[in-house]
Design a protein around this motif. Structure first.
Motif, PDB file in Angstrom:
ATOM      1  N   ALA A  26       0.816  -1.215   0.000  1.00  0.00           N
ATOM      2  CA  ALA A  26       0.000   0.000   0.000  1.00  0.00           C
ATOM      3  C   ALA A  26       0.846   1.261   0.000  1.00  0.00           C
ATOM      4  O   ALA A  26       0.462   2.284  -0.589  1.00  0.00           O
ATOM      5  CB  ALA A  26      -0.941  -0.008   1.199  1.00  0.00           C
ATOM      6  N   GLU A  27       2.004   1.221   0.646  1.00  0.00           N
ATOM      7  CA  GLU A  27       2.858   2.411   0.720  1.00  0.00           C
ATOM      8  C   GLU A  27       3.423   2.797  -0.645  1.00  0.00           C
ATOM      9  O   GLU A  27       3.657   3.980  -0.918  1.00  0.00           O
ATOM     10  CB  GLU A  27       3.997   2.171   1.713  1.00  0.00           C
ATOM     11  N   PHE A  28       3.643   1.813  -1.497  1.00  0.00           N
ATOM     12  CA  PHE A  28       4.155   2.135  -2.823  1.00  0.00           C
ATOM     13  C   PHE A  28       3.147   2.974  -3.611  1.00  0.00           C
ATOM     14  O   PHE A  28       3.529   3.808  -4.433  1.00  0.00           O
ATOM     15  CB  PHE A  28       4.480   0.856  -3.592  1.00  0.00           C
ATOM     16  N   TYR A  29       1.865   2.765  -3.362  1.00  0.00           N
ATOM     17  CA  TYR A  29       0.833   3.520  -4.067  1.00  0.00           C
ATOM     18  C   TYR A  29       0.477   4.842  -3.377  1.00  0.00           C
ATOM     19  O   TYR A  29       0.004   5.767  -4.030  1.00  0.00           O
ATOM     20  CB  TYR A  29      -0.434   2.679  -4.193  1.00  0.00           C
ATOM     21  N   SER A  30       0.724   4.930  -2.073  1.00  0.00           N
ATOM     22  CA  SER A  30       0.184   6.066  -1.322  1.00  0.00           C
ATOM     23  C   SER A  30       1.226   7.026  -0.753  1.00  0.00           C
ATOM     24  O   SER A  30       0.885   8.136  -0.357  1.00  0.00           O
ATOM     25  CB  SER A  30      -0.672   5.552  -0.151  1.00  0.00           C
ATOM     26  N   ASP A  31       2.490   6.609  -0.696  1.00  0.00           N
ATOM     27  CA  ASP A  31       3.479   7.431   0.014  1.00  0.00           C
ATOM     28  C   ASP A  31       4.704   7.665  -0.865  1.00  0.00           C
ATOM     29  O   ASP A  31       5.739   7.011  -0.720  1.00  0.00           O
ATOM     30  CB  ASP A  31       3.872   6.742   1.322  1.00  0.00           C
TER      31      ASP A  31
ATOM     32  N   TRP B 156      14.218  -3.415 -10.717  1.00  0.00           N
ATOM     33  CA  TRP B 156      12.823  -3.803 -10.943  1.00  0.00           C
ATOM     34  C   TRP B 156      12.377  -4.746  -9.831  1.00  0.00           C
ATOM     35  O   TRP B 156      13.111  -5.663  -9.471  1.00  0.00           O
ATOM     36  CB  TRP B 156      12.790  -4.494 -12.298  1.00  0.00           C
ATOM     37  N   ARG B 157      11.179  -4.504  -9.286  1.00  0.00           N
ATOM     38  CA  ARG B 157      10.720  -5.322  -8.160  1.00  0.00           C
ATOM     39  C   ARG B 157       9.217  -5.574  -8.211  1.00  0.00           C
ATOM     40  O   ARG B 157       8.433  -4.686  -8.548  1.00  0.00           O
ATOM     41  CB  ARG B 157      11.072  -4.618  -6.846  1.00  0.00           C
ATOM     42  N   ASN B 158       8.828  -6.774  -7.839  1.00  0.00           N
ATOM     43  CA  ASN B 158       7.439  -7.091  -7.527  1.00  0.00           C
ATOM     44  C   ASN B 158       7.121  -6.423  -6.182  1.00  0.00           C
ATOM     45  O   ASN B 158       7.859  -6.585  -5.216  1.00  0.00           O
ATOM     46  CB  ASN B 158       7.303  -8.617  -7.421  1.00  0.00           C
ATOM     47  N   ILE B 159       6.022  -5.664  -6.105  1.00  0.00           N
ATOM     48  CA  ILE B 159       5.697  -4.978  -4.851  1.00  0.00           C
ATOM     49  C   ILE B 159       4.532  -5.619  -4.103  1.00  0.00           C
ATOM     50  O   ILE B 159       4.080  -5.089  -3.091  1.00  0.00           O
ATOM     51  CB  ILE B 159       5.398  -3.481  -5.080  1.00  0.00           C
ATOM     52  N   SER B 160       4.063  -6.765  -4.588  1.00  0.00           N
ATOM     53  CA  SER B 160       2.939  -7.421  -3.918  1.00  0.00           C
ATOM     54  C   SER B 160       3.398  -8.169  -2.675  1.00  0.00           C
ATOM     55  O   SER B 160       4.290  -9.023  -2.743  1.00  0.00           O
ATOM     56  CB  SER B 160       2.251  -8.404  -4.875  1.00  0.00           C
TER      57      SER B 160
ATOM     58  N   GLU C 279       2.111  -6.383 -10.021  1.00  0.00           N
ATOM     59  CA  GLU C 279       2.340  -5.100  -9.352  1.00  0.00           C
ATOM     60  C   GLU C 279       3.846  -4.931  -9.237  1.00  0.00           C
ATOM     61  O   GLU C 279       4.519  -5.753  -8.615  1.00  0.00           O
ATOM     62  CB  GLU C 279       1.707  -5.087  -7.964  1.00  0.00           C
ATOM     63  N   SER C 280       4.384  -3.868  -9.816  1.00  0.00           N
ATOM     64  CA  SER C 280       5.833  -3.728  -9.823  1.00  0.00           C
ATOM     65  C   SER C 280       6.256  -2.268  -9.758  1.00  0.00           C
ATOM     66  O   SER C 280       5.471  -1.361 -10.042  1.00  0.00           O
ATOM     67  CB  SER C 280       6.430  -4.388 -11.076  1.00  0.00           C
ATOM     68  N   ILE C 281       7.513  -2.075  -9.361  1.00  0.00           N
ATOM     69  CA  ILE C 281       8.130  -0.758  -9.382  1.00  0.00           C
ATOM     70  C   ILE C 281       9.485  -0.898 -10.050  1.00  0.00           C
ATOM     71  O   ILE C 281      10.165  -1.925  -9.903  1.00  0.00           O
ATOM     72  CB  ILE C 281       8.285  -0.163  -7.966  1.00  0.00           C
ATOM     73  N   GLU C 282       9.860   0.105 -10.824  1.00  0.00           N
ATOM     74  CA  GLU C 282      11.196   0.154 -11.394  1.00  0.00           C
ATOM     75  C   GLU C 282      11.779   1.521 -11.102  1.00  0.00           C
ATOM     76  O   GLU C 282      11.037   2.500 -11.030  1.00  0.00           O
ATOM     77  CB  GLU C 282      11.155  -0.109 -12.899  1.00  0.00           C
ATOM     78  N   LEU C 283      13.073   1.579 -10.919  1.00  0.00           N
ATOM     79  CA  LEU C 283      13.720   2.876 -10.734  1.00  0.00           C
ATOM     80  C   LEU C 283      15.090   2.847 -11.373  1.00  0.00           C
ATOM     81  O   LEU C 283      15.634   1.790 -11.710  1.00  0.00           O
ATOM     82  CB  LEU C 283      13.780   3.284  -9.265  1.00  0.00           C
TER      83      LEU C 283
END
Length: 255
Positions: free
Chosen positions: A52-57, A150-154, A240-244
């Motif tokens: 949830a923090e990845f989407y909200s913070d 790259w990471r799965n955030i689930s 659900e993933s994030i990349e940076l």
């Protein structure tokens, strides 16, 4: 799932074929994979952020998460320093084409991506200069890389579909790519190329792949793109993933 990989379809943007079916090898079952040799690798890594923090913070991503990744990349590469920037979240169910592109890094993007490289060699040089300064970027003997982390955030599910396929740059032929302006384009797929993916990526892993290296020629990064897994269950949860972007700085003694 076969240990040697699966046959799946990769999509392409721009001139040429829109999609090509090819064999994608299971990197977990392949020896010799490394960031140095094939341009990509997975590493065990835990983050303190919950899904949830990845989407909200966003502030926590840019402070805590960026710092977690910088420390992890510094450790696995032996770099002098690492600077993180420009993250992107992806979730096919949360993606809204009407609003995506208007909220900066708060946007949630689609998980369907055509094969691409993130930027050109010239753009990579600009990114390095913007983060480390022009003076540092010109220092003799210093070496710079830009890595996509790259990471799965689930918290709940490994990735079961819309996996990321990566092309081993050493398996490319010189005439496989085109593009003098902007990011290079992969215009040919053939049996000589070696594509890989990591099935079942979890939140406790990071997938790291090279997009720029100051000691290598243009186009030496990893082409990558998503693909639908024909063996995925029909009720597979959305990816659900994030990349940076991580700029990795090696002092002369580290090269």
């Amino acid at each position: 799932m076969a240990t040697n990989g699966i046959d799946a379809t990769l999509s392409f943007a721009g001139p040429g074929p829109n999609s090509i079916k090819t064999h994608i090898l299971n990197a977990r079952q392949t020896d010799g994979i490394s960031l140095q040799k094939t341009g990509f690798e997975i590493f065990p890594h835990r983050t303190s952020l919950k899904t949830a923090e990845f989407y909200s913070d966003e502030d926590r991503i840019k402070s805590v998460y960026y710092d977690e990744i910088a420390r992890a990349i510094k450790e696995v590469t032996g770099a002098e320093d690492v600077k993180c920037s420009m993250h992107r979240l992806r979730n096919g169910e949360k993606y809204d084409p009407e609003t995506c592109g208007h909220n900066g890094s708060r946007d949630v993007h689609n998980t369907k991506t055509a094969v691409h490289m993130d930027f050109s060699h010239a753009k990579g040089q600009e990114i390095v200069k913007s983060l480390v300064g022009a003076k540092t970027a010109r220092r003799p003997g210093w070496h710079f890389q830009i890595l996509n982390v790259w990471r799965n955030i689930s918290d709940a599910n490994p990735i079961q579909n819309d996996h990321l396929a990566l092309l081993d740059p050493s398996s490319q032929a010189p005439d496989d790519t085109e593009g003098l302006i902007g990011p290079p384009r992969l215009t040919r797929v053939g049996s000589h190329q070696k594509w890989f993916y990591y099935p079942g990526l979890t939140k406790e892993e990071i997938l790291v792949f090279k997009q720029y290296d100051s000691c290598m020629p243009a186009g030496a990064g990893c082409f990558h793109g998503s693909f639908e897994d024909p063996t995925a269950p029909s009720d597979a949860p959305p990816r659900e993933s994030i990349e940076l972007r991580a700029v990795v700085i090696f002092a002369p003694t580290n090269t």
